[in-house]
Design a protein around this motif. Structure first.
Motif, short mmCIF file in Angstrom:
data_model
loop_
_atom_site.label_atom_id
_atom_site.label_comp_id
_atom_site.label_asym_id
_atom_site.label_seq_id
_atom_site.Cartn_x
_atom_site.Cartn_y
_atom_site.Cartn_z
N ASP A 60 -6.42 1.60 -0.39
CA ASP A 60 -5.31 2.38 -0.95
C ASP A 60 -5.75 3.09 -2.23
OD1 ASP A 60 -2.61 3.19 -0.68
OD2 ASP A 60 -2.03 1.80 -2.26
N GLY A 77 0.83 -1.19 0.00
CA GLY A 77 0.00 0.00 0.00
C GLY A 77 0.86 1.25 0.00
N LYS A 78 0.32 2.33 -0.54
CA LYS A 78 1.06 3.59 -0.61
C LYS A 78 0.51 4.61 0.38
CE LYS A 78 2.68 7.07 -3.91
NZ LYS A 78 2.66 7.49 -5.35
N LEU A 79 -0.79 4.89 0.30
CA LEU A 79 -1.40 5.84 1.23
C LEU A 79 -2.09 5.13 2.39
CD1 LEU A 79 -2.82 8.56 -1.20
CD2 LEU A 79 -0.61 8.45 -0.04
N PHE A 80 -2.77 4.03 2.10
CA PHE A 80 -3.26 3.14 3.17
C PHE A 80 -2.22 2.02 3.25
CE2 PHE A 80 -5.69 0.12 5.52
CZ PHE A 80 -6.67 0.85 6.20
N ARG A 81 -1.28 2.15 4.15
CA ARG A 81 -0.08 1.31 4.14
C ARG A 81 -0.05 0.40 5.36
NH1 ARG A 81 4.42 1.22 1.21
NH2 ARG A 81 6.43 0.65 2.09
N GLY A 92 -2.35 5.60 7.61
CA GLY A 92 -3.17 6.22 6.57
C GLY A 92 -4.66 6.07 6.78
N CYS A 93 -5.07 5.38 7.85
CA CYS A 93 -6.50 5.22 8.10
C CYS A 93 -7.11 6.57 8.48
CB CYS A 93 -6.73 4.21 9.21
SG CYS A 93 -8.48 3.89 9.55
N ALA A 123 -9.91 -1.67 7.15
CA ALA A 123 -10.25 -1.12 5.84
C ALA A 123 -11.73 -1.32 5.51
CB ALA A 123 -9.37 -1.76 4.76
N ARG A 164 -5.82 7.17 -2.83
CA ARG A 164 -5.08 7.74 -3.96
C ARG A 164 -5.99 8.61 -4.82
NH1 ARG A 164 -0.67 3.49 -6.41
NH2 ARG A 164 -0.18 2.36 -4.50
#
Length: 323
Positions: A306, A7-11, A29-30, A141, A310
């Motif tokens: 994620d 994951g990038k933003l939700f990692r 990122g949550c 998530a 994004r």
């Protein structure tokens, strides 16, 4: 070492080994303000645990989750969420012979040659034990995406070996201990697993997943295939992923390999490169594809979380004139 985060933003970054003191993860990122409690995460983890003792793995872990940070008075704070699951059923003696031998079909040979060290206790980081924290993170998530966007993710065992298991009824699936969506086929699955367990061998499987989306999101689903495929392929037993777009859903089929640890003699080598014969003892599942169902559902939830963050970031940049 790469491969511990996705994951990038939700990692999600996972840590721990199969037979170490604990496993866990950091979810970063949550969004803040999301209602979260340990009981909700625990319900997701309980779906991953073996529900038929005779036919599945012998390791009996309670998988009790602890929330260490990122949640205050039942709501997420927007800061990193730390989750911990302590290992209870640890039996190192089952793996005492494996300090010098490599198990075929595992990552042990690769680890040894790449890093010069290998945790032979149940596969260490390469064990399916690590997927428990993915399920826990996936529950977070889903608690965001379900209420916020109206997304639904449903998985079931669609094939075991050559036995096809089509979807028949959602109530059958909800009641099935093996994620079979047709109650009439449960005896066939039970008999097949019993045969493989008695013979000491294992069998592969296919898991079907349906991602139901509201109309506002359905037309964007094809663009998510690459990211969702990468998330699903990160699960260590997955060998292939196939996508099919329906009118209002994204349908996914995932091939899961047979359990590599079987109770049959197999040829291998030791750390000196000498030929050897290995007979694996200890805990094993004749079909890891069954327990893969909630794991793969979790990876879809994580990949989708994620994606949504994004897209939200891109939209915010467009509104503010950012690049």
């Amino acid at each position: 070492m790469a491969g511990n985060s996705f994951g990038k933003l939700f990692r999600v970054t996972s840590f721990g080994e199969s037979h170490g003191p604990a496993i866990g993860c950091i979810v970063d990122g949550c969004p803040p303000g999301l209602p979260i409690d340990a009981a909700g995460i625990q319900r997701a983890l309980d779906r991953r645990r073996p529900r038929v003792v005779a036919a599945l793995g012998q390791r009996r872990e309670p998988d009790q989750v602890e929330i260490l940070s990122g949640v205050f008075e039942g709501r997420t704070t927007g800061h990193p969420i730390a989750l911990l699951i302590r290992n209870r059923d640890v039996r190192w003696i089952d793996y005492s012979r494996l300090d010098q031998l490599f198990r075929p079909g595992h990552a042990e040979y690769t680890y040894w040659h790449k890093y010069g060290i290998n945790d032979h206790r149940g596969g260490g980081r390469a064990s399916a034990r690590e997927t428990a924290v993915r399920v826990a993170a996936g529950a977070i998530a889903s608690a965001w995406l379900g209420p916020r966007y109206g997304v639904e993710v449903r998985g079931w065992l669609s094939r075991i070996g050559s036995l096809e298991l089509p979807f028949r009824d959602a109530s059958d699936l909800a009641a099935s201990p093996r994620f079979v969506a047709d109650a009439r086929l449960e005896p066939l699955v039970e008999a097949l697993l019993a045969d493989y367990r008695e013979s000491g061998d294992s069998v592969g499987a296919e898991v079907a997943l349906t991602l139901a989306l509201p109309e506002a999101l359905a037309d964007r689903a094809p663009a998510w295939r690459g990211l969702l495929g990468k998330a699903l392929m990160s699960v260590n037993a997955v060998k292939a992923v196939e996508f099919d777009e329906a009118e209002d859903a994204l349908q996914i089929r995932v091939a899961v390999k047979p359990t590599p640890s079987v109770h049959l003699p197999r040829r291998t080598i030791d750390k000196a490169g000498r030929p050897a014969v290995l007979l694996t003892r200890g805990k094993r599942d004749p079909c890891v594809g069954i327990r893969a169902v909630p794991i793969l559902e979790a990876m879809v939830w994580l990949g989708l979380a994620d994606v949504m963050l994004r897209e939200r970031a891109v939209q915010a940049g467009a509104l503010t004139g950012g690049g």
